[in-house]
Write a protein that holds these residues in place. Structure first.
Motif, PDB file in Angstrom:
ATOM      1  N   ARG A 171      39.730  63.238 -59.724  1.00 57.78           N
ATOM      2  CA  ARG A 171      41.181  63.030 -59.784  1.00 57.78           C
ATOM      3  C   ARG A 171      41.590  61.802 -58.986  1.00 57.78           C
ATOM      4  O   ARG A 171      42.442  61.014 -59.427  1.00 57.78           O
ATOM      5  N   PHE A 172      40.992  61.625 -57.811  1.00 54.94           N
ATOM      6  CA  PHE A 172      41.334  60.466 -56.990  1.00 54.94           C
ATOM      7  C   PHE A 172      40.917  59.165 -57.677  1.00 54.94           C
ATOM      8  O   PHE A 172      41.654  58.177 -57.648  1.00 54.94           O
ATOM      9  N   ARG A 173      39.749  59.180 -58.279  1.00 56.32           N
ATOM     10  CA  ARG A 173      39.297  57.968 -58.968  1.00 56.32           C
ATOM     11  C   ARG A 173      40.211  57.644 -60.148  1.00 56.32           C
ATOM     12  O   ARG A 173      40.530  56.477 -60.395  1.00 56.32           O
ATOM     13  N   ALA A 174      40.647  58.661 -60.873  1.00 56.90           N
ATOM     14  CA  ALA A 174      41.556  58.436 -61.992  1.00 56.90           C
ATOM     15  C   ALA A 174      42.895  57.888 -61.505  1.00 56.90           C
ATOM     16  O   ALA A 174      43.507  57.024 -62.154  1.00 56.90           O
ATOM     17  N   ALA A 175      43.354  58.362 -60.351  1.00 61.28           N
ATOM     18  CA  ALA A 175      44.643  57.927 -59.807  1.00 61.28           C
ATOM     19  C   ALA A 175      44.614  56.479 -59.332  1.00 61.28           C
ATOM     20  O   ALA A 175      45.671  55.850 -59.181  1.00 61.28           O
ATOM     21  N   MET A 176      43.423  55.951 -59.079  1.00 56.56           N
ATOM     22  CA  MET A 176      43.326  54.574 -58.616  1.00 56.56           C
ATOM     23  C   MET A 176      43.737  53.570 -59.689  1.00 56.56           C
ATOM     24  O   MET A 176      44.164  52.450 -59.362  1.00 56.56           O
ATOM     25  N   ALA A 177      43.623  53.954 -60.948  1.00 58.22           N
ATOM     26  CA  ALA A 177      43.992  53.047 -62.041  1.00 58.22           C
ATOM     27  C   ALA A 177      45.494  52.770 -61.973  1.00 58.22           C
ATOM     28  O   ALA A 177      46.316  53.681 -62.069  1.00 58.22           O
ATOM     29  N   LEU A 199      43.531  56.419 -51.377  1.00 60.18           N
ATOM     30  CA  LEU A 199      42.739  57.261 -52.283  1.00 60.18           C
ATOM     31  C   LEU A 199      41.255  57.193 -51.930  1.00 60.18           C
ATOM     32  O   LEU A 199      40.535  58.207 -52.018  1.00 60.18           O
ATOM     33  N   GLN A 200      40.788  56.022 -51.525  1.00 53.40           N
ATOM     34  CA  GLN A 200      39.377  55.904 -51.138  1.00 53.40           C
ATOM     35  C   GLN A 200      39.060  56.721 -49.886  1.00 53.40           C
ATOM     36  O   GLN A 200      37.968  57.269 -49.767  1.00 53.40           O
ATOM     37  N   THR A 201      40.028  56.810 -48.964  1.00 56.46           N
ATOM     38  CA  THR A 201      39.773  57.660 -47.796  1.00 56.46           C
ATOM     39  C   THR A 201      39.607  59.117 -48.212  1.00 56.46           C
ATOM     40  O   THR A 201      38.820  59.854 -47.617  1.00 56.46           O
ATOM     41  N   GLN A 202      40.338  59.519 -49.242  1.00 59.28           N
ATOM     42  CA  GLN A 202      40.230  60.901 -49.698  1.00 59.28           C
ATOM     43  C   GLN A 202      38.935  61.137 -50.475  1.00 59.28           C
ATOM     44  O   GLN A 202      38.346  62.224 -50.413  1.00 59.28           O
ATOM     45  N   ILE A 203      38.482  60.135 -51.189  1.00 53.29           N
ATOM     46  CA  ILE A 203      37.177  60.240 -51.842  1.00 53.29           C
ATOM     47  C   ILE A 203      36.091  60.414 -50.782  1.00 53.29           C
ATOM     48  O   ILE A 203      35.173  61.235 -50.936  1.00 53.29           O
ATOM     49  N   SER A 206      48.959  49.598 -44.577  1.00 54.83           N
ATOM     50  CA  SER A 206      50.082  50.366 -44.057  1.00 54.83           C
ATOM     51  C   SER A 206      49.649  51.310 -42.935  1.00 54.83           C
ATOM     52  O   SER A 206      48.459  51.642 -42.812  1.00 54.83           O
ATOM     53  N   PRO A 207      50.605  51.780 -42.114  1.00 54.74           N
ATOM     54  CA  PRO A 207      50.261  52.772 -41.094  1.00 54.74           C
ATOM     55  C   PRO A 207      49.597  54.013 -41.673  1.00 54.74           C
ATOM     56  O   PRO A 207      48.644  54.537 -41.074  1.00 54.74           O
ATOM     57  N   GLU A 208      50.063  54.474 -42.833  1.00 53.37           N
ATOM     58  CA  GLU A 208      49.454  55.670 -43.428  1.00 53.37           C
ATOM     59  C   GLU A 208      47.990  55.431 -43.754  1.00 53.37           C
ATOM     60  O   GLU A 208      47.137  56.285 -43.478  1.00 53.37           O
ATOM     61  N   ALA A 209      47.671  54.284 -44.324  1.00 53.60           N
ATOM     62  CA  ALA A 209      46.277  53.977 -44.650  1.00 53.60           C
ATOM     63  C   ALA A 209      45.425  53.942 -43.389  1.00 53.60           C
ATOM     64  O   ALA A 209      44.303  54.463 -43.364  1.00 53.60           O
ATOM     65  N   LYS A 210      45.955  53.354 -42.324  1.00 56.13           N
ATOM     66  CA  LYS A 210      45.204  53.287 -41.068  1.00 56.13           C
ATOM     67  C   LYS A 210      44.971  54.677 -40.485  1.00 56.13           C
ATOM     68  O   LYS A 210      43.862  54.997 -40.046  1.00 56.13           O
ATOM     69  N   VAL A 211      46.017  55.501 -40.492  1.00 56.46           N
ATOM     70  CA  VAL A 211      45.869  56.852 -39.952  1.00 56.46           C
ATOM     71  C   VAL A 211      44.844  57.635 -40.746  1.00 56.46           C
ATOM     72  O   VAL A 211      43.954  58.288 -40.183  1.00 56.46           O
ATOM     73  N   ARG A 212      44.951  57.571 -42.060  1.00 61.12           N
ATOM     74  CA  ARG A 212      44.012  58.334 -42.893  1.00 61.12           C
ATOM     75  C   ARG A 212      42.584  57.816 -42.727  1.00 61.12           C
ATOM     76  O   ARG A 212      41.632  58.602 -42.768  1.00 61.12           O
TER      77      ARG A 212
END
Length: 274
Positions: free
Chosen positions: A20-26, A36-40, A68-74
């Motif tokens: 699902r995460f890979r599909a959402a990257m499109a 999304l990559q952090t979640q993968i 972004s801050p969210e990307a850094k936190v994740r």
């Protein structure tokens, strides 16, 4: 992006979540692609492939530095989870691994606090019992996470109540404070019921039954576990933990035939392909 991610996650099926995460990257923005990559990476960790998770995170580290801050936190959260998490075997948790996890979790907390991303700040605090594993220290971190959640005015941060109450209940059970453990587990159950997560509701009932076993309330515990056995079977996902508890419970009550039966079911469930 938290609401989007929660709709993509199935923590019981990390491979499905990865797809699902890979599909959402499109078509996603560059920042969302990083998130999304952090979640993968996290899906790899849930499958105990921590090296692959860390490799992916390290491959995007330079991009995350200007994101972004969210990307850094994740990123820091998931890097921390590659070193210390519930998915790790106890023998892998060296002082060095825990210290690496500590640095990432505390950095994630500070960044989330500064950016007012309360849901992720609570996530970082709730991971600290994986680092400080003495029961008293674990409870202290759990209570800090609850306090942070309660002071937040952000609805998604409130979504942590079920997990945090469960963690406090677990700590209290280990301390032998069974009545307070049950109170916390019931609060956790109520929070899961409000969210309508049938899987989590069954797990919450299991925790209550497990505490009944500690209290030697065997009949109450057996009644819950037998109901859970039926519910998991109806869902097509027989639960080895239920079989394990029923084996222990029937052994405690002297019913060796039923204890043997559930021991056999437990072994068969664990031997079944995942």
């Amino acid at each position: 992006m938290s609401n989007i991610l929660s709709g993509l996650w199935d923590y019981a099926k990390p491979a499905v979540s990865e797809g699902r995460f890979r599909a959402a990257m499109a078509g996603a923005s560059s920042d969302d692609v990083l998130i999304l990559q952090t979640q993968i990476a996290r899906t790899y960790g849930l499958r105990h492939d921590f090296a692959k998770a860390r490799e992916l995170l390290q491959s995007i580290e330079l991009q995350v530095a200007s994101a972004s801050p969210e990307a850094k936190v994740r990123w820091h959260l998931e890097m921390g989870r590659t070193y210390a998490s519930p998915a790790h075997a106890a023998e892998s948790q060296s002082p060095e691994a825990r210290e690496a996890a500590r640095l990432h979790y505390l950095r994630a907390f500070e960044l989330a606090k500064q950016a007012r991303i309360d849901v992720l700040a609570v996530d970082a605090l709730h991971m600290m019992p994986m680092v400080d594993t003495e029961p008293a220290a674990q409870l202290d971190w759990d209570l800090k996470a609850i306090a942070y959640m309660e002071q937040s005015d952000q609805p998604d941060a409130k979504g942590w109540e079920a997990a945090l109450r469960n963690n406090v209940g677990h700590a209290k059970r280990l301390q032998g404070d069974y009545e307070e453990a049950l109170r916390q587990f019931r609060l956790s159950l109520a929070a899961h019921e409000r969210k309508g997560n049938a899987y989590a509701v069954r797990v919450a009932h299991w925790m209550i039954a497990r505490t009944y076993r500690d209290q030697k309330k065997f009949d109450d515990a057996i009644a819950i576990q037998l109901r859970l056995e039926q519910e998991w079977a109806a869902a097509g996902e027989p639960d080895p933990y239920v079989f394990e508890e029923l084996e222990q419970l029937y052994a405690a009550t002297g019913d060796t035939a039923r204890a043997r039966l559930y021991g056999e079911r437990l072994r068969a469930a664990r031997a079944a392909p995942q």
